[in-house]
Enzyme design. Sequence first.
Site, short mmCIF file in Angstrom:
data_model
loop_
_atom_site.label_atom_id
_atom_site.label_comp_id
_atom_site.label_asym_id
_atom_site.label_seq_id
_atom_site.Cartn_x
_atom_site.Cartn_y
_atom_site.Cartn_z
N LYS A 11 0.71 -1.20 -0.03
CA LYS A 11 0.04 0.03 -0.08
C LYS A 11 0.89 1.11 0.07
O LYS A 11 2.04 1.07 0.18
CB LYS A 11 -0.92 0.00 1.19
N TYR A 51 -12.26 -2.94 -3.59
CA TYR A 51 -12.62 -3.03 -2.47
C TYR A 51 -14.29 -3.06 -2.25
O TYR A 51 -14.78 -2.66 -1.46
CB TYR A 51 -12.14 -1.99 -1.50
N ASN A 114 -1.85 -0.06 7.29
CA ASN A 114 -1.67 -1.65 7.51
C ASN A 114 -0.54 -2.18 6.39
O ASN A 114 -0.43 -3.37 6.34
CB ASN A 114 -2.56 -2.39 8.12
N HIS A 117 -1.71 -5.49 1.29
CA HIS A 117 -3.00 -6.30 1.21
C HIS A 117 -2.71 -7.67 0.52
O HIS A 117 -1.55 -7.75 -0.21
CB HIS A 117 -3.69 -5.59 -0.18
N GLU A 128 -9.27 -10.53 -7.98
CA GLU A 128 -8.10 -9.44 -7.92
C GLU A 128 -7.07 -9.31 -8.95
O GLU A 128 -6.51 -8.26 -9.63
CB GLU A 128 -7.40 -9.27 -6.47
#
Length: 150
Positions: A11, A51, A114, A117, A128
């Site tokens: 990320k 998402y 965080n 992914h 994905e």
Amino acid sequence: MSTERTFIAIKPDGVQRGLIGEIIKRFEQKGFKLVAMKLIHASADHLRQHYADLKEKPFFSGLIKYMSSGPVVAMVWEGLGAVKTGRVMLGETNPADSKPGTIRGDYCIQIDRNIIHGSDSVDSAKEEISLWFTPEELVSYTSCAESWIY
Ligand code: DAT
Ligand code: MG
């Protein structure tokens, strides 16, 4: 040889904090094979699709803003149990619940920052991967299988 594949993305905060090499190193040294990778500043629309399952959540708009705030490293890793083992390597969604030794356990503290992914099932991995990569961007190791030791 297993060709199970998982979608992993570093990320924007992971990229900004200089963790690209460390994260790739963990997947590479674990024994998974890198089949695709690109640095991409994804659009909010693309991330809303990624998402889509979370669109009703109160944190959704913040999540899209964060994920579109800078480039991410999108990757596909392949190997036996890549999806499940990939999730174990990531740790829990909330870094506070992630054990030391996991990526989130070692490098972050906030659930909304965080750093990485990982697909949560073989089916979501397929979706994905097709959202982030064209089939031509995925290499095949089948032709060199004889010379690979695992
Ligand atoms: P994961 O990324 O572990 O698969 P998820 O799919 O439930 O977790 O959620 C996607 C991301 O959304 C997650 O990595 C961080 C963010 N997120 C999840 N729960 C959150 C919360 N309660 N507050 C803020 N961000 C959250
Ligand atoms: Mg998820």
